[in-house]
Design a protein around this motif. Structure first.
Motif, PDB file in Angstrom:
ATOM      1  N   ARG A   1       0.558  -1.307   0.623  1.00 14.71           N
ATOM      2  CA  ARG A   1      -0.488   0.066  -0.233  1.00 14.71           C
ATOM      3  C   ARG A   1       0.686   1.676  -0.040  1.00 14.71           C
ATOM      4  O   ARG A   1       2.081   1.381   0.928  1.00 14.71           O
ATOM      5  CB  ARG A   1      -1.051  -0.142   1.093  1.00 14.71           C
ATOM      6  CG  ARG A   1      -0.136  -0.068   2.469  1.00 14.71           C
ATOM      7  CD  ARG A   1      -1.746  -0.216   3.367  1.00 14.71           C
ATOM      8  NE  ARG A   1      -0.681   0.378   4.776  1.00 14.71           N
ATOM      9  CZ  ARG A   1      -1.163   1.663   6.030  1.00 14.71           C
ATOM     10  NH1 ARG A   1      -1.451   2.175   5.067  1.00 14.71           N
ATOM     11  NH2 ARG A   1      -0.911   1.628   6.895  1.00 14.71           N
ATOM     12  N   TRP A   2       0.497   2.061  -0.450  1.00 17.81           N
ATOM     13  CA  TRP A   2       0.963   3.419  -0.401  1.00 17.81           C
ATOM     14  C   TRP A   2       1.408   4.041   1.219  1.00 17.81           C
ATOM     15  O   TRP A   2       0.110   4.055   1.788  1.00 17.81           O
ATOM     16  CB  TRP A   2       0.279   4.472  -1.664  1.00 17.81           C
ATOM     17  CG  TRP A   2       0.243   4.282  -2.690  1.00 17.81           C
ATOM     18  CD1 TRP A   2      -0.163   3.788  -4.169  1.00 17.81           C
ATOM     19  CD2 TRP A   2       1.644   4.882  -3.578  1.00 17.81           C
ATOM     20  NE1 TRP A   2      -0.101   3.442  -4.948  1.00 17.81           N
ATOM     21  CE2 TRP A   2       1.484   3.866  -4.945  1.00 17.81           C
ATOM     22  CE3 TRP A   2       3.073   5.214  -3.617  1.00 17.81           C
ATOM     23  CZ2 TRP A   2       2.389   4.445  -6.021  1.00 17.81           C
ATOM     24  CZ3 TRP A   2       3.941   4.701  -4.441  1.00 17.81           C
ATOM     25  CH2 TRP A   2       3.320   4.867  -5.824  1.00 17.81           C
ATOM     26  N   ARG A   3       2.433   4.870   1.361  1.00 17.16           N
ATOM     27  CA  ARG A   3       2.519   5.457   2.493  1.00 17.16           C
ATOM     28  C   ARG A   3       2.862   6.749   3.040  1.00 17.16           C
ATOM     29  O   ARG A   3       3.907   7.315   1.568  1.00 17.16           O
ATOM     30  CB  ARG A   3       3.685   4.916   3.713  1.00 17.16           C
ATOM     31  CG  ARG A   3       2.896   3.264   3.572  1.00 17.16           C
ATOM     32  CD  ARG A   3       2.089   2.955   5.038  1.00 17.16           C
ATOM     33  NE  ARG A   3       2.130   3.489   6.288  1.00 17.16           N
ATOM     34  CZ  ARG A   3       2.760   3.204   7.494  1.00 17.16           C
ATOM     35  NH1 ARG A   3       2.829   1.564   7.397  1.00 17.16           N
ATOM     36  NH2 ARG A   3       3.214   3.330   8.029  1.00 17.16           N
ATOM     37  N   ASP A   4       2.375   7.472   3.018  1.00 18.26           N
ATOM     38  CA  ASP A   4       2.638   8.925   3.544  1.00 18.26           C
ATOM     39  C   ASP A   4       4.263   9.599   4.216  1.00 18.26           C
ATOM     40  O   ASP A   4       3.915   8.175   5.486  1.00 18.26           O
ATOM     41  CB  ASP A   4       1.615   9.990   4.269  1.00 18.26           C
ATOM     42  CG  ASP A   4       0.881   9.773   3.283  1.00 18.26           C
ATOM     43  OD1 ASP A   4       0.188   9.568   1.846  1.00 18.26           O
ATOM     44  OD2 ASP A   4      -0.398  10.692   3.557  1.00 18.26           O
ATOM     45  N   VAL A   5       4.931   9.629   4.552  1.00 14.34           N
ATOM     46  CA  VAL A   5       6.228  10.065   4.998  1.00 14.34           C
ATOM     47  C   VAL A   5       5.575  11.557   5.906  1.00 14.34           C
ATOM     48  O   VAL A   5       6.155  12.602   4.981  1.00 14.34           O
ATOM     49  CB  VAL A   5       7.305  10.122   4.598  1.00 14.34           C
ATOM     50  CG1 VAL A   5       8.345   9.914   5.298  1.00 14.34           C
ATOM     51  CG2 VAL A   5       7.075   8.490   3.996  1.00 14.34           C
ATOM     52  N   VAL A   6       5.932  11.787   7.316  1.00 13.66           N
ATOM     53  CA  VAL A   6       6.231  13.202   7.273  1.00 13.66           C
ATOM     54  C   VAL A   6       7.389  14.105   7.990  1.00 13.66           C
ATOM     55  O   VAL A   6       8.126  12.737   8.474  1.00 13.66           O
ATOM     56  CB  VAL A   6       5.084  13.130   8.977  1.00 13.66           C
ATOM     57  CG1 VAL A   6       5.038  14.526   9.865  1.00 13.66           C
ATOM     58  CG2 VAL A   6       3.592  12.865   8.953  1.00 13.66           C
ATOM     59  N   LEU A   7       7.598  14.771   7.133  1.00 11.82           N
ATOM     60  CA  LEU A   7       8.932  15.345   7.350  1.00 11.82           C
ATOM     61  C   LEU A   7       9.242  16.010   8.337  1.00 11.82           C
ATOM     62  O   LEU A   7       8.604  17.275   9.049  1.00 11.82           O
ATOM     63  CB  LEU A   7       9.487  15.955   6.347  1.00 11.82           C
ATOM     64  CG  LEU A   7      11.284  16.145   6.238  1.00 11.82           C
ATOM     65  CD1 LEU A   7      12.270  15.303   5.923  1.00 11.82           C
ATOM     66  CD2 LEU A   7      11.297  17.190   4.758  1.00 11.82           C
ATOM     67  N   ILE A   8      10.305  15.389   9.250  1.00 11.57           N
ATOM     68  CA  ILE A   8      10.783  16.316  10.399  1.00 11.57           C
ATOM     69  C   ILE A   8      12.311  16.629  10.814  1.00 11.57           C
ATOM     70  O   ILE A   8      12.657  16.187  10.023  1.00 11.57           O
ATOM     71  CB  ILE A   8      10.079  15.784  12.262  1.00 11.57           C
ATOM     72  CG1 ILE A   8      11.271  14.459  12.030  1.00 11.57           C
ATOM     73  CG2 ILE A   8       8.749  15.186  11.978  1.00 11.57           C
ATOM     74  CD1 ILE A   8      10.994  13.639  13.385  1.00 11.57           C
ATOM     75  N   GLU A   9      12.089  17.829  11.542  1.00 15.96           N
ATOM     76  CA  GLU A   9      13.931  18.390  11.764  1.00 15.96           C
ATOM     77  C   GLU A   9      13.627  18.287  12.816  1.00 15.96           C
ATOM     78  O   GLU A   9      12.846  19.348  13.529  1.00 15.96           O
ATOM     79  CB  GLU A   9      13.770  19.335  10.814  1.00 15.96           C
ATOM     80  CG  GLU A   9      13.200  20.467  10.660  1.00 15.96           C
ATOM     81  CD  GLU A   9      13.843  21.142   9.351  1.00 15.96           C
ATOM     82  OE1 GLU A   9      14.990  20.823   8.374  1.00 15.96           O
ATOM     83  OE2 GLU A   9      14.195  22.577   9.326  1.00 15.96           O
ATOM     84  N   ARG A  10      15.139  18.879  13.301  1.00 18.88           N
ATOM     85  CA  ARG A  10      15.476  20.345  14.394  1.00 18.88           C
ATOM     86  C   ARG A  10      16.601  20.988  13.991  1.00 18.88           C
ATOM     87  O   ARG A  10      17.673  20.078  13.564  1.00 18.88           O
ATOM     88  CB  ARG A  10      15.708  19.027  15.628  1.00 18.88           C
ATOM     89  CG  ARG A  10      15.943  19.844  16.945  1.00 18.88           C
ATOM     90  CD  ARG A  10      16.656  19.250  18.201  1.00 18.88           C
ATOM     91  NE  ARG A  10      16.791  19.930  18.829  1.00 18.88           N
ATOM     92  CZ  ARG A  10      18.274  20.232  19.733  1.00 18.88           C
ATOM     93  NH1 ARG A  10      18.676  21.068  18.172  1.00 18.88           N
ATOM     94  NH2 ARG A  10      18.530  21.587  20.575  1.00 18.88           N
ATOM     95  N   ARG A  11      16.283  21.738  14.308  1.00 24.20           N
ATOM     96  CA  ARG A  11      17.133  23.226  13.660  1.00 24.20           C
ATOM     97  C   ARG A  11      18.370  23.426  15.269  1.00 24.20           C
ATOM     98  O   ARG A  11      17.509  23.835  16.067  1.00 24.20           O
ATOM     99  CB  ARG A  11      16.622  24.263  13.343  1.00 24.20           C
ATOM    100  CG  ARG A  11      16.257  23.668  12.180  1.00 24.20           C
ATOM    101  CD  ARG A  11      16.908  23.721  10.918  1.00 24.20           C
ATOM    102  NE  ARG A  11      16.857  22.646   9.148  1.00 24.20           N
ATOM    103  CZ  ARG A  11      17.425  24.113   8.622  1.00 24.20           C
ATOM    104  NH1 ARG A  11      17.365  25.625   8.721  1.00 24.20           N
ATOM    105  NH2 ARG A  11      16.121  23.762   7.259  1.00 24.20           N
ATOM    106  N   SER A  12      19.191  23.665  15.108  1.00 21.48           N
ATOM    107  CA  SER A  12      20.191  23.718  16.810  1.00 21.48           C
ATOM    108  C   SER A  12      20.250  24.869  15.958  1.00 21.48           C
ATOM    109  O   SER A  12      20.426  25.854  15.940  1.00 21.48           O
ATOM    110  CB  SER A  12      21.836  22.776  16.272  1.00 21.48           C
ATOM    111  OG  SER A  12      22.173  23.886  17.543  1.00 21.48           O
TER     112      SER A  12
END
Length: 165
Positions: free
Chosen positions: A150-161
């Motif tokens: 099945r197709w999956r979405d992906v949540v792109l996360i980041e932490r900027r210092s």
């Protein structure tokens, strides 16, 4: 958590680390991958200075965290992608947060300004963990890949210092 400490990942942790990795993959919400890599492939892909394990009083590995460079281009030298996995039997004990906090200190000391990752939207525990550690959602990559048919979405996360400018 007094009985849990974090130390650098060693080669003799390989079997336990890959076993925890596989358990996360088997659960279905950790990665598009279906099989943990060989130790050689894992070792080659992860930056040696930013690989840690959480261990109990008996030095049993409870979880691990590591980063990989996002690009070979010099302009992205301060951007890494991380993975964090915890043994299912150790979940809910603060292991992932302890590992993430250690990674943040380590990467900032090395001049890394961005830690990023992709998380399946169904992995609410991971999204909450990362939000509490200062990560923000950049966006959702819709239907970016197929996973178990099945197709999956992906949540792109980041932490900027806030330290490395």
């Amino acid at each position: 958590m007094a009985d849990i400490t974090v130390r650098p990942l060693r080669d003799d942790d390989a079997e336990r680390v890959l076993g925890i990795y596989q358990a996360g993959l088997d659960a279905g919400n950790a990665s598009f991958e279906a099989t943990a890599p060989t130790w050689s492939a894992f070792n080659a892909a992860k930056l040696p200075a930013h690989r840690f394990v959480a261990v109990d009083a008996d030095d049993t590995v409870l979880g691990w965290i590591a980063v990989a460079p996002t690009s070979a281009r010099a302009v992205y030298a301060g951007v890494v992608e991380h993975s964090v996995y915890v043994d299912p039997a150790a979940q809910g004990r603060g292991v992932a947060r302890l590992l993430l906090d250690t990674l943040i200190v380590s990467t900032e000391a090395a001049g890394i300004w961005t830690i990023q990752s992709g998380v399946f939207p169904d992995n609410a525990a991971s999204l909450t963990l990362h939000q509490r550690a200062g990560f923000r959602v950049i966006g959702v990559r819709e239907r970016v890949g197929r996973h178990h048919g099945r197709w999956r979405d992906v949540v792109l996360i980041e932490r900027r210092s806030p330290v490395v400018i």
